[in-house]
Scaffold this motif. Structure first.
Motif, PDB file in Angstrom:
ATOM      1  N   LYS A   1       4.113   4.201   1.766  1.00 50.80           N
ATOM      2  CA  LYS A   1       5.049   5.069   2.866  1.00 50.80           C
ATOM      3  C   LYS A   1       6.628   4.566   2.881  1.00 50.80           C
ATOM      4  O   LYS A   1       6.961   5.674   2.573  1.00 50.80           O
TER       5      LYS A   1
ATOM      6  N   SER B   1      -1.457   5.086   9.716  1.00 54.07           N
ATOM      7  CA  SER B   1      -1.618   4.896   8.326  1.00 54.07           C
ATOM      8  C   SER B   1      -2.112   3.103   7.751  1.00 54.07           C
ATOM      9  O   SER B   1      -1.228   2.187   8.126  1.00 54.07           O
TER      10      SER B   1
ATOM     11  N   ALA C   1      -0.026   1.969   1.619  1.00 53.61           N
ATOM     12  CA  ALA C   1      -0.054   3.480   1.078  1.00 53.61           C
ATOM     13  C   ALA C   1       0.394   3.732   0.580  1.00 53.61           C
ATOM     14  O   ALA C   1       0.561   5.074  -0.072  1.00 53.61           O
TER      15      ALA C   1
END
Length: 69
Positions: free
Chosen positions: A7, A1, A5
């Motif tokens: 998270k 990832s 992004a």
């Protein structure tokens, strides 16, 4: 990832959702390079996972309560 992004934001939102459902929840920010959970919840980055892993602090000292009931 990839970085940026979302998270950390998703993890924080999931933890808040679990807490609001009446369950106890412990969110651990294990990103030792760029921790962000303290910022999302409005805390100073003083004691955390790295402190516990380095035996500088005990794990109960690294736990922070939030205003989410």
């Amino acid at each position: 990832s990839e970085a940026g992004a979302g998270k950390s934001t998703m993890s924080a939102n999931l933890a808040v959702t679990v807490a609001l459902s009446g369950k106890r929840c412990l969110l651990i920010d294990a990103d030792t390079r760029r921790p962000t959970q303290h910022k999302l919840f409005g805390y100073e980055n003083t004691i955390g996972l790295s402190s516990v892993l380095q035996d500088v602090a005990e794990y109960p000292d690294a736990i922070r309560s939030t205003e989410v009931e």
